[in-house]
Design an enzyme around this catalytic site. Sequence first.
Site, short mmCIF file in Angstrom:
data_model
loop_
_atom_site.label_atom_id
_atom_site.label_comp_id
_atom_site.label_asym_id
_atom_site.label_seq_id
_atom_site.Cartn_x
_atom_site.Cartn_y
_atom_site.Cartn_z
N HIS A 120 39.34 71.52 -76.95
CA HIS A 120 40.30 72.62 -76.93
C HIS A 120 41.65 72.19 -77.49
CE1 HIS A 120 41.72 76.49 -75.59
NE2 HIS A 120 42.79 75.89 -75.10
N GLU A 167 33.39 74.22 -79.17
CA GLU A 167 33.95 74.65 -77.91
C GLU A 167 33.09 75.76 -77.30
OE1 GLU A 167 38.57 75.48 -76.66
OE2 GLU A 167 37.75 76.27 -78.46
N ASN A 218 24.18 43.11 -86.84
CA ASN A 218 23.31 41.97 -87.01
C ASN A 218 22.49 41.74 -85.74
OD1 ASN A 218 22.94 39.52 -88.90
ND2 ASN A 218 23.10 38.66 -86.84
#
Lengths: 153, 681
Positions: free
Chosen positions: B46, B68, B416
């Site tokens: 918001h 929203e 990795n």
Amino acid sequence: MGEELKVIVFSLGQEEYGVEVDKVRTIERMVPMTRVPKTPDFVKGVINLRGVVTPVIDLRGRFGIEEAAYTESTRIVIVAYGELEVGMIVDAANDVLDVNTDNIEDPPEVVGGIKAKYLRGVAKVGEDRLLILLNLEEVLNKSEIIQLEQLEE
Amino acid sequence: MEVNQYLSMFIDESKDHLQAMNDNLLALENAPDDISIVQHIFRSAHTLKGMSATMGFEDLAHLTHEMENVLDLLRNHKLTMDEFIFDVLFKGLDSLEAMVYDIIEGGSGKSDVSDLVRNLQSIVSGDYKSQSGPQASAAPVKSEEASSFDLDEFQISILEQSMEQGMLAYSIQVGIREDCVLKAARAYMVFEALEQNGEVIKSSPSVQDIENEKFDRSFSVYYITGLDQEALTGLVGNVSEIESVQATQLTAESLKQLQQSKQQREEEQKSVQAAAGDSSAAESKAGRQAQGAPAAKVANRTIRVDIERLDVLMNLFSELLIDRVRLESLAEEIRRNELTETVEHMARVSSDLQNIVLKLRMVPVESVFNRFPRMIRDISKTLEKKVELEITGADTELDRTVIDEIGDPLVHLLRNSVDHGVELPNERVSNGKPETGTIHLRAFHSGNHVFIEIEDDGKGIDRHKVLKTAIKNNVVTEQQAQSMEDTEVYQLLFASGFSTADKISDISGRGVGLDVVKSKIEQLGGQVSVESKLGVGTKFSIQLPLTLSIISAMLIRVGDEKYAVPLSSIVETMAIAPDKVRRVHGNPMIDYREGVIPLVSLKEVFECPDSAADKPEDLNLVIVRKGDKVISLEVDEFIGQQEIVLKSIGKYLTNLFGISGATILGDGQVSLIIDPNALFK
């Protein structure tokens, strides 16, 4: 009428030189310098300019003119060009002048032993005063330092 | 509005909100029933929406708005989380992030979000379920106007305060005539009229929706003004094509009612949630939140400062130090008690000040670490592995300059670990390990260093495989390989262009190897090492200096000049008699611990002018190290150990031999910092 150019006037030997005021940061008295090893002779070292480490060159040495002993009137003109900020040691800094760009002529081949490429032009001020305008880009040209360094080695 | 002024604030804050949404969404994935997490995400979304709309970043605002909507349904229990929704929300976050980064890069933050928006809308409408198969159950109910017309606490308190100050608060219902052609324009006129005479606190639907004509024939606003009811209805009624205006003045009591009804609703939600969710899980969540609350308060007590301002502060401060030294020597000359005392006091204050200024630049590694959980989630999903990331010591502080640089190497090492370290779930099970692999990411202080460790419980590094690749790539010869220690073998991983991946995967092995990690970390003045046990796991350990701008150094004198030698490369200092110097092929050498090492005269190397008469009888030596090589530097005097502030020497003097930078000493003089590495032949 051309534009007015405000320049800082300083002297080396008998000549008067000018550099645009907006390229000049400050003008300082001589301060103790820290020598930087293995640099060309005209690089006098670095100074503490209000917390910023700033290199200083001797303009006489840079132009290949015989260097002179520093006196009370010796000044360091701190100029900024692009990313570079460098102090230039001059014999005296004494004036601020307005130069009309119409009055600037191409530099003669040799001025007091200085190569023409370091100069932007010669300006006539007043009756018989000649002002040599510096071409900072060439004066602070780094590739030349590197060449000089290599010559020394 | 002057936008640029707020841009950096906008960027910082939107980054924060995005990070918060990311974190919370990840948390929600582990506890899908915890509606309080949805509330957090909703709040961030918001705010972000509001900010980006104000700043004129339409696409950003548009996408957050759609997200929203979905979140709103979730928090009102009209929708339950499922994988599709998670994925769409995560993708939405990625897009938002990309847009924000575009803005950072100077772009306009525009992006085509229509696909995402369509997905989000299909979630709101419930269509996505019917598309994806038969699990379509009760279609979610559209959110009611009334529920979205809640005032939040902030708005209520504004209303309360204005009423206390004698202003009048109204709830106004405005109806527009059915035959109205430009509803949005009329509404706009109403708003303008209102705003000239007071302040609109909240409107329903939102101003944005009204502007986009996303409303039926009426809308309502909460409004503060000095006007009385009659004047107000007149004001709004004067706008043409307005059918009805109904202004109800709010009183303290009606506000209270509003608040209560809101609380009631929230409580209802909570009880529903408690009933629905596993009660023990809810309990632990509540506990965590209780812990979270005070932390949030602390966060509010900080301010953001541009790093450049700190640099300026630092420079000003070093000027102050110079004056301090000057004052100290003056006080010494003048010898007046009051002056001496004042100067001494000033000295104490300024050294405290120095500490604080230096600390200001320290930032918790959290700011780097917090993007990793999401990254690990994504990578492990792509690789179909199960990985849990455990972070400890996120509050460890590092200098801002280091923080900015350390992210990439860490990303690389973590990838990795997931890719090469942790095995596939079935592989793990058959090796008697739990299905889910764990990667520990730890940060901690130790002495003047910060350590960051990345440890996985994966398959470890296969010595033979590494050597095979190394020999194939001509990094070592077969003979060398046989006599190598394990640690040496692991170091080979950091050799350039080295990859042990059998096949090039999407995640790593793109030709950018660990060598990049190593060089980056060394560039930061740190070291990286690796420990591993085949079948048990691998640990990468990074050692970093606390800061790049301040280092411990030994100040030395050579001739008339002072230099600083970084303490990190000094092994020890010693003095020997001049007749102990031997000559080997004309080069001076000294005996040092069972070996002979070169003696380098700094005076000769740096061509120092020498006028100082006080020659020491013995040779003063600084033993410095580069890797496993050692040399000794001859100096005239050890001045002492000091913390020094690193200064750049500028762009004019580059490629200096044996000099890595400069610092400003207490007396205002510049001193050069020696780079001992350059002195090794």
